[in-house]
Scaffold this active site. Sequence first.
Site, PDB file in Angstrom:
ATOM      1  N   GLU A 120       0.840  -1.212   0.000  1.00 56.43           N
ATOM      2  CA  GLU A 120       0.000   0.000   0.000  1.00 56.43           C
ATOM      3  C   GLU A 120       0.872   1.257   0.000  1.00 56.43           C
ATOM      4  O   GLU A 120       0.599   2.227  -0.720  1.00 56.43           O
ATOM      5  CB  GLU A 120      -0.906  -0.008   1.228  1.00 56.43           C
ATOM      6  CG  GLU A 120      -1.774   1.230   1.375  1.00 56.43           C
ATOM      7  CD  GLU A 120      -2.310   1.391   2.775  1.00 56.43           C
ATOM      8  OE1 GLU A 120      -2.664   2.531   3.136  1.00 56.43           O
ATOM      9  OE2 GLU A 120      -2.360   0.397   3.522  1.00 56.43           O
ATOM     10  N   ASP A 163       0.602   3.808  -3.085  1.00 60.69           N
ATOM     11  CA  ASP A 163       0.170   5.188  -2.860  1.00 60.69           C
ATOM     12  C   ASP A 163       1.090   6.159  -3.605  1.00 60.69           C
ATOM     13  O   ASP A 163       0.629   7.120  -4.225  1.00 60.69           O
ATOM     14  CB  ASP A 163       0.182   5.481  -1.358  1.00 60.69           C
ATOM     15  CG  ASP A 163      -0.149   6.929  -1.044  1.00 60.69           C
ATOM     16  OD1 ASP A 163      -1.278   7.360  -1.291  1.00 60.69           O
ATOM     17  OD2 ASP A 163       0.745   7.642  -0.554  1.00 60.69           O
ATOM     18  N   GLU A 202      -4.681   0.552  -3.528  1.00 60.72           N
ATOM     19  CA  GLU A 202      -3.306   1.036  -3.575  1.00 60.72           C
ATOM     20  C   GLU A 202      -2.315  -0.118  -3.464  1.00 60.72           C
ATOM     21  O   GLU A 202      -1.257  -0.108  -4.112  1.00 60.72           O
ATOM     22  CB  GLU A 202      -3.082   2.063  -2.464  1.00 60.72           C
ATOM     23  CG  GLU A 202      -3.857   3.355  -2.688  1.00 60.72           C
ATOM     24  CD  GLU A 202      -3.649   4.371  -1.585  1.00 60.72           C
ATOM     25  OE1 GLU A 202      -3.136   3.992  -0.502  1.00 60.72           O
ATOM     26  OE2 GLU A 202      -3.988   5.550  -1.783  1.00 60.72           O
TER      27      GLU A 202
END
Length: 230
Positions: free
Chosen positions: A46, A50, A122
């Site tokens: 993640e 991101d 993400e």
Amino acid sequence: MKDFSEFESISAVSFKNKDLLKQAFLHRSYLNEHPEETLGNNERLEFLGDAVLELVVTGYLFNRFPEKPEGELTAYRAALVNTQSISEAARRLSMNNFLLLSKGEARDTGKARDYILANTFESVIGAIYLDCGYEEAYEFIKNNLFPQLDEILENGSWQDAKSKFQERAQEHEGITPVYNLLEENGPDHAKNFIVGVYLGDVLRGEGGGGSKQQAEQEAALDALKKSGWE
């Protein structure tokens, strides 16, 4: 047992490392109930995803709107990558069907599930970037997130939600909103903040995000909807 080949078909992305795809859906709560699981949770993916998402969206907006100032582009980007937009994209990809969660987390719905779906979206981007490269990650984001931009521009949801809610609150009730941190969780590299916005003593909306600023924007957006002031 989840069949992640179904997700590959839905997303039109083929993974060489199937464990990487599975890990993208592996929430930390799942590991508490399945100590035999050898893969780690999806938080590192993640974190990577991101950053890739922000780079891709920033480049896209920069090229699509050469006449727009930095401030407006920032607002467009914030609206496109907020929890609501990303969780909607995740739902269209049927990500709910592939989440690996604890029994308690699996029962959560609403905002709590939106946060998990957005984070998983993400994580999948991070996994695609590692397994397939930047171009494939770009195509995934382009196909599943960029189409929402026209609707965002049309309905004006890119406008700063905090400013909009403050204007409406003062206009309708003569009160200035106050934002309070309700919850903070997650590791240092992937914090999640949940913020409530109040008019007087009344909680009017809640929102979450990877920063307090993002969570406040989400809370204001939630309050605008619940108050019918959109």
